[in-house]
Design an enzyme around this catalytic site. Structure first.
Site, short mmCIF file in Angstrom:
data_model
loop_
_atom_site.label_atom_id
_atom_site.label_comp_id
_atom_site.label_asym_id
_atom_site.label_seq_id
_atom_site.Cartn_x
_atom_site.Cartn_y
_atom_site.Cartn_z
N ASP A 1 0.84 -1.20 0.00
CA ASP A 1 0.00 0.00 0.00
C ASP A 1 0.87 1.25 0.00
O ASP A 1 0.36 2.37 -0.09
CB ASP A 1 -1.02 -0.01 1.15
N GLU B 1 9.20 -4.38 10.63
CA GLU B 1 9.58 -3.07 10.08
C GLU B 1 10.15 -2.17 11.17
O GLU B 1 9.54 -1.99 12.22
CB GLU B 1 8.37 -2.39 9.41
O1 KIV Z 1 3.30 -1.06 1.60
C1 KIV Z 1 4.46 -1.42 1.77
O2 KIV Z 1 5.32 -1.31 0.89
C2 KIV Z 1 4.79 -1.97 3.07
C3 KIV Z 1 6.22 -1.87 3.48
C4 KIV Z 1 6.51 -0.50 3.96
C5 KIV Z 1 6.54 -2.84 4.52
O3 KIV Z 1 3.94 -2.39 3.78
#
Ligand code: KIV
Length: 281
Positions: free
Chosen positions: A46, A184
């Protein structure tokens, strides 16, 4: 052509200490590049809200956007394991809503797995989605969708109390039946401990080298995203500089009538030019 990896391959990779290379992708050409480069796994994150749509965060991102981008990535990388990211409010309200939306990633976009944010607090959602037969990746530590509650995009696990919460979240994700977990923005020692403690593959984005694999945002890796750069990012090229430079050259050549040149022009068929001139001169 390499065979598409499965969750069993990722478990085997963890067992033999082979690291998993994981990157986001949001579109068809990037997915093609990623597959050619040998990525083990792609996330249609997202983060496309910021990287593609220019939102200031991930909260406005919709299921429709995520499905559309996941479809494009699937077409570009047919032989790569693809994880669809559940956007904000696609799983929070009930287990039924969570299962329905998770299923859409598989049915409509051909994704192989889904990812959702949260540990203890989303354990029931993880269990419901796993019970529906879907491969699930948990996402704990810094969870951008709930950054309001975290007081911003803040590193987690920096105190003993905070590290304990991250560990408890990791255990809750595994106990709920998730097949993988993403950590994360936590200190590497906490990442290393969780990787040892869990039997499922542990992916990291800013959680240290000892985890079972690494994720980065493709727009950070290529130097395309310019709004901010987290500490965990390594920029491998400067697409923004290259593309802006190419566009600048194009503008200059158009203004100077240096483009198009002879080799870019279509010509009339033999004998037709004279006839054309005679009629339209
Ligand atoms: O949306 C995304 O790319 C993520 C990462 C920041 C872990 O969830």
């Amino acid at each position: 052509m390499t065979k598409k990896k499965t969750i069993h391959d990722f478990c085997d990779m963890k067992a033999r200490g082979e690291k998993i290379a994981f990157l986001t992708a949001y579109d068809y050409p990037t997915a093609q590049f990623a597959q050619a480069a040998g990525l083990d796994m792609l996330l249609v994150g997202d983060s496309l809200g910021m990287c593609v749509y220019g939102y200031s965060g991930t909260v406005p991102v919709t299921m429709e956007q995520c499905i559309g981008h996941a479809e494009a990535v699937r077409r570009g990388a047919p032989d790569t394991f693809i994880v669809g990211d559940m956007p904000f409010m696609s799983y929070q309200t009930s287990c039924e809503v969570a299962v329905e939306n998770a299923g859409r990633f598989l049915k409509e976009a051909g994704a192989d797995a889904i990812k959702l944010e949260g540990g203890v607090r989303v354990a029931s959602r993880i269990k419901a989605i796993v019970d529906a037969g879907i491969v699930v990746m948990g996402h704990i530590g810094l969870t951008p969708q709930s950054s309001g509650q975290l007081g911003g995009h803040k590193v987690q696990g920096r105190t003993l109390e905070s590290a304990r919460m991250v560990v408890l979240d990791a255990l809750a994700v595994q106990d709920a039946g998730a097949h993988m977990v993403l950590l994360e923005a936590i200190p590497p020692e906490v990442g290393a401990y969780i990787t040892r403690a869990l039997s499922i593959p542990v992916l990291a984005i800013g959680a240290g080298v000892d985890c079972d694999g690494q994720l980065l945002i493709v727009a950070d890796v290529t130097g395309q995203f310019q709004t901010f750069t987290p500490k965990f990012v390594k920029k491998y090229c400067d697409v923004a500089g290259m593309v802006t430079g190419a566009m600048r050259d194009y503008v200059a050549e158009v203004k100077a009538q240096a483009f198009p040149a002879e080799e870019h022009c279509y010509h009339m068929l033999e004998g037709e030019e004279e006839k054309f001139r005679a009629e339209f001169a």
